[in-house]
Design a protein around this motif. Sequence first.
Motif, PDB file in Angstrom:
ATOM      1  N   PRO A  50      71.730 -52.573  11.344  1.00 57.89           N
ATOM      2  CA  PRO A  50      70.679 -53.517  10.920  1.00 57.89           C
ATOM      3  C   PRO A  50      70.244 -53.273   9.477  1.00 57.89           C
ATOM      4  CG  PRO A  50      70.185 -52.631  13.079  1.00 57.89           C
ATOM      5  CD  PRO A  50      71.349 -51.841  12.551  1.00 57.89           C
ATOM      6  N   SER A  87      69.709 -62.597   8.565  1.00 58.65           N
ATOM      7  CA  SER A  87      68.781 -61.862   9.419  1.00 58.65           C
ATOM      8  C   SER A  87      69.067 -60.378   9.231  1.00 58.65           C
ATOM      9  CB  SER A  87      68.960 -62.255  10.889  1.00 58.65           C
ATOM     10  OG  SER A  87      70.133 -61.666  11.421  1.00 58.65           O
ATOM     11  N   ASN A  88      68.331 -59.545   9.927  1.00 56.65           N
ATOM     12  CA  ASN A  88      68.587 -58.103   9.845  1.00 56.65           C
ATOM     13  C   ASN A  88      69.934 -57.733  10.462  1.00 56.65           C
ATOM     14  OD1 ASN A  88      66.096 -57.833   8.669  1.00 56.65           O
ATOM     15  ND2 ASN A  88      65.114 -56.915  10.429  1.00 56.65           N
ATOM     16  N   ALA A  89      70.501 -58.620  11.282  1.00 62.20           N
ATOM     17  CA  ALA A  89      71.746 -58.310  11.995  1.00 62.20           C
ATOM     18  C   ALA A  89      72.994 -58.911  11.361  1.00 62.20           C
ATOM     19  CB  ALA A  89      71.642 -58.785  13.432  1.00 62.20           C
ATOM     20  N   ARG A  97      67.657 -64.970  20.183  1.00 64.03           N
ATOM     21  CA  ARG A  97      68.067 -64.038  19.133  1.00 64.03           C
ATOM     22  C   ARG A  97      67.071 -62.893  19.004  1.00 64.03           C
ATOM     23  NH1 ARG A  97      72.276 -65.875  16.366  1.00 64.03           N
ATOM     24  NH2 ARG A  97      72.755 -68.080  16.548  1.00 64.03           N
ATOM     25  N   LYS A  98      67.622 -61.724  18.803  1.00 65.81           N
ATOM     26  CA  LYS A  98      66.794 -60.532  18.628  1.00 65.81           C
ATOM     27  C   LYS A  98      66.179 -60.483  17.233  1.00 65.81           C
ATOM     28  CE  LYS A  98      67.110 -55.514  18.995  1.00 65.81           C
ATOM     29  NZ  LYS A  98      68.002 -54.389  19.272  1.00 65.81           N
ATOM     30  N   HIS A  99      66.915 -61.006  16.237  1.00 64.10           N
ATOM     31  CA  HIS A  99      66.477 -60.963  14.847  1.00 64.10           C
ATOM     32  C   HIS A  99      66.219 -62.379  14.331  1.00 64.10           C
ATOM     33  CE1 HIS A  99      67.617 -56.737  14.569  1.00 64.10           C
ATOM     34  NE2 HIS A  99      68.697 -57.067  15.261  1.00 64.10           N
ATOM     35  N   GLU A 100      65.104 -62.571  13.658  1.00 63.46           N
ATOM     36  CA  GLU A 100      64.753 -63.869  13.097  1.00 63.46           C
ATOM     37  C   GLU A 100      65.681 -64.216  11.933  1.00 63.46           C
ATOM     38  OE1 GLU A 100      61.048 -66.034  10.765  1.00 63.46           O
ATOM     39  OE2 GLU A 100      60.877 -63.943  11.354  1.00 63.46           O
ATOM     40  N   GLU A 105      67.313 -53.797   6.767  1.00 68.89           N
ATOM     41  CA  GLU A 105      65.870 -54.047   6.675  1.00 68.89           C
ATOM     42  C   GLU A 105      65.612 -55.007   5.517  1.00 68.89           C
ATOM     43  OE1 GLU A 105      63.589 -53.185   8.871  1.00 68.89           O
ATOM     44  OE2 GLU A 105      65.184 -52.234  10.010  1.00 68.89           O
TER      45      GLU A 105
END
Length: 134
Positions: A128, A60-62, A30-33, A130
């Motif tokens: 995304p 997550s941010n996504a 995964r790109k985002h935690e 923040e």
Amino acid sequence: MTDTTHCTESQGNATVALRTTPILRIVNHRKHERLVRAFPFWLINPSGHAVARFYTENISNAGCYGSSDHAPELPTGQDFLIEIKIPRQTENTYMLENVRIPVTIVRSERTISYSRDALAIALKFAAPLELDID
């Protein structure tokens, strides 16, 4: 990637191999935690009406995954808005920031949540978000 682990047992002076068990190593791609947080949010249809109130199970941010025990069936691929309160704090203040963001349902499934029939949905944010929370 798969490794193996060996289980042995001592029997007198001899050690006997009982089994060899493969160990599956899972790599997080995964790109985002993902953060395990329960934030309330409203799912809002394109005409501006609230469909149901959900609570995130992770975010997550996504995107996020949440459930509601008062939601109708919702098909994947459908676009909505969510209105979610994200906690923000500085050294001196704590507040909930009200955020509205377009989302797409990527998964929708009936599940059991707190011993109740619930609808769980996975949402992808259009852009995304923040989060900036711990």
